[in-house]
Design a protein around this motif. Structure first.
Motif, PDB file in Angstrom:
ATOM      1  N   ILE A  66     -20.327  -9.073  58.673  1.00 45.34           N
ATOM      2  CA  ILE A  66     -21.751  -8.950  58.414  1.00 45.34           C
ATOM      3  C   ILE A  66     -22.361  -8.103  59.527  1.00 45.34           C
ATOM      4  CG2 ILE A  66     -23.889 -10.194  57.958  1.00 45.34           C
ATOM      5  CD1 ILE A  66     -22.195 -12.702  57.468  1.00 45.34           C
ATOM      6  N   LEU A  68     -26.086  -5.667  60.773  1.00 41.74           N
ATOM      7  CA  LEU A  68     -27.546  -5.560  60.709  1.00 41.74           C
ATOM      8  C   LEU A  68     -28.192  -6.942  60.663  1.00 41.74           C
ATOM      9  CD1 LEU A  68     -27.896  -2.661  58.100  1.00 41.74           C
ATOM     10  CD2 LEU A  68     -27.649  -2.491  60.574  1.00 41.74           C
ATOM     11  N   THR A  69     -27.769  -7.801  61.574  1.00 42.80           N
ATOM     12  CA  THR A  69     -28.271  -9.182  61.572  1.00 42.80           C
ATOM     13  C   THR A  69     -29.426  -9.410  62.533  1.00 42.80           C
ATOM     14  OG1 THR A  69     -26.538  -9.760  63.172  1.00 42.80           O
ATOM     15  CG2 THR A  69     -26.082 -10.200  60.841  1.00 42.80           C
ATOM     16  N   HIS A  74     -33.130  -4.072  62.168  1.00 41.08           N
ATOM     17  CA  HIS A  74     -33.866  -3.924  60.915  1.00 41.08           C
ATOM     18  C   HIS A  74     -35.025  -2.948  61.092  1.00 41.08           C
ATOM     19  CE1 HIS A  74     -32.540  -8.021  59.000  1.00 41.08           C
ATOM     20  NE2 HIS A  74     -31.547  -7.190  59.223  1.00 41.08           N
ATOM     21  N   GLN A  81     -32.731  -6.298  55.282  1.00 50.70           N
ATOM     22  CA  GLN A  81     -31.610  -7.149  54.930  1.00 50.70           C
ATOM     23  C   GLN A  81     -30.386  -6.756  55.746  1.00 50.70           C
ATOM     24  OE1 GLN A  81     -29.670  -6.318  51.083  1.00 50.70           O
ATOM     25  NE2 GLN A  81     -31.024  -4.546  50.871  1.00 50.70           N
ATOM     26  N   PRO A  82     -29.432  -7.679  55.870  1.00 48.01           N
ATOM     27  CA  PRO A  82     -28.165  -7.340  56.529  1.00 48.01           C
ATOM     28  C   PRO A  82     -27.308  -6.476  55.594  1.00 48.01           C
ATOM     29  CG  PRO A  82     -28.532  -9.728  56.374  1.00 48.01           C
ATOM     30  CD  PRO A  82     -29.485  -9.084  55.450  1.00 48.01           C
ATOM     31  N   CYS A 205     -28.654 -14.048  65.518  1.00 45.16           N
ATOM     32  CA  CYS A 205     -27.915 -13.653  64.315  1.00 45.16           C
ATOM     33  C   CYS A 205     -28.592 -14.267  63.090  1.00 45.16           C
ATOM     34  CB  CYS A 205     -26.467 -14.115  64.438  1.00 45.16           C
ATOM     35  SG  CYS A 205     -25.437 -13.702  63.014  1.00 45.16           S
ATOM     36  N   LEU A 206     -29.594 -13.577  62.551  1.00 45.59           N
ATOM     37  CA  LEU A 206     -30.370 -14.044  61.389  1.00 45.59           C
ATOM     38  C   LEU A 206     -30.946 -15.443  61.597  1.00 45.59           C
ATOM     39  CD1 LEU A 206     -28.594 -12.834  58.115  1.00 45.59           C
ATOM     40  CD2 LEU A 206     -30.569 -11.864  59.283  1.00 45.59           C
ATOM     41  N   ALA A 212     -26.394 -16.398  58.209  1.00 48.94           N
ATOM     42  CA  ALA A 212     -25.753 -15.126  57.876  1.00 48.94           C
ATOM     43  C   ALA A 212     -24.601 -15.347  56.902  1.00 48.94           C
ATOM     44  CB  ALA A 212     -25.258 -14.443  59.147  1.00 48.94           C
ATOM     45  N   GLY A 236     -21.785 -11.634  62.698  1.00 48.36           N
ATOM     46  CA  GLY A 236     -22.802 -10.730  63.230  1.00 48.36           C
ATOM     47  C   GLY A 236     -22.933 -10.839  64.736  1.00 48.36           C
TER      48      GLY A 236
END
Length: 274
Positions: A66, A68-69, A74, A81-82, A205-206, A212, A236
């Motif tokens: 995963i 783009l966390t 972003h 979004q991831p 991480c999100l 995630a 992530g």
């Protein structure tokens, strides 16, 4: 999604450009001229084509990564979004091993939590309870990312097409069940030659690495390729990624979990210098 609507020809051209860059070890121009910068469907179509070609060549899928966390990324790429990429068996590097830099183009490294699944995530609500129960154990991990695109000049579309800018991964030790380890509470320190070069925590991480994993489980099922028992999920980065070069020795420590390390060397100088 934008109004740019690439056809199959453009998708194939983008895949060919990335394949040539990987084979020749020469970074290529971005592929957004072919597929757009934010066309999610087109970007994953390129990734799926590259995955299919790798499988045809004998590759074996071991899981997903995963990307783009973080909220900062972003904002940088203008996405909300991831993304994910596919992990293959030949991407796995043993803990403490040495990686030849000649096998990569412009590598960077980041530390994260990896989940090894003990159950499929293909049916059911895929809620927090199901996600947690499906995790056999967590392990500390390092991801070596590497863009095939020159100077890391990437948009969302470029990195998704390029399999999430993935390259290699290292699983450390020990492995802990979630009854003994809470991912969101973890703190991470990444050192290069004994000097701290990156740090972060599970909330980066999100909001929670398990969130995630839940996002990936739902997304993977939606695209018809759900997560399966035995697969590895790199959840992530817990902190900023760091460039890697020959002679570098990296070690990551994740509180409550453990550590992972890797070296980089040039051919004829395996092990590098500390």
């Amino acid at each position: 999604m934008n109004e740019f609507s690439p056809g199959e020809g453009a998708v194939a051209q983008a895949a060919d450009r990335l394949l040539r860059a990987a084979a020749d070890r020469v970074p290529c121009p971005p592929v957004r001229d072919l597929i757009g910068s934010d066309d999610v469907k087109a970007a994953y179509a390129v990734q799926e084509l590259l995955t299919a070609r790798r499988l045809e060549a004998g590759g074996r899928v071991t899981g997903r990564k995963i990307g783009l966390t973080s909220s900062a990324v972003h904002q940088q790429l203008g996405v909300d979004q991831p993304d994910f990429g596919v992990l293959f068996a030949d991407m796995s590097v043993a803990d403490g091993a040495s990686v030849p830099v000649e096998s990569l183009l412009q590598p960077k490294i980041e530390a994260e939590i990896a989940f090894v699944l003990g159950a499929d995530l293909a049916e059911g609500p895929l809620d927090a309870a199901q996600i947690r129960a499906a995790v056999a154990h967590a392990v500390p991990a390092l991801e070596i990312v590497d863009s095939r695109i020159a100077d890391w000049d990437i948009t969302f579309g470029d990195t998704v097409a390029d399999n999430g800018s993935s390259a290699l991964y290292v699983l450390g030790a020990p492995a802990r069940p979630l009854t003994e380890f809470e991912p969101v509470e973890a703190a991470m320190t990444l050192e290069r030659g004994g000097e701290t070069v990156s740090s972060g925590n599970g909330a980066a991480c999100l909001g929670d690495p398990l969130a995630a994993l839940a996002w990936l489980a739902r997304t993977a099922r939606d695209v018809g390729n759900p997560l399966r028992a035995g697969q590895v999920v790199l959840s992530g980065a817990l902190g900023p990624m760091v460039p890697a070069a020959a002679g570098d020795v990296f070690s990551a420590e994740i509180t409550g979990l453990g550590s992972a390390s890797v070296r980089f060397h040039t051919s004829g100088h395996e092990g590098g210098s500390v």
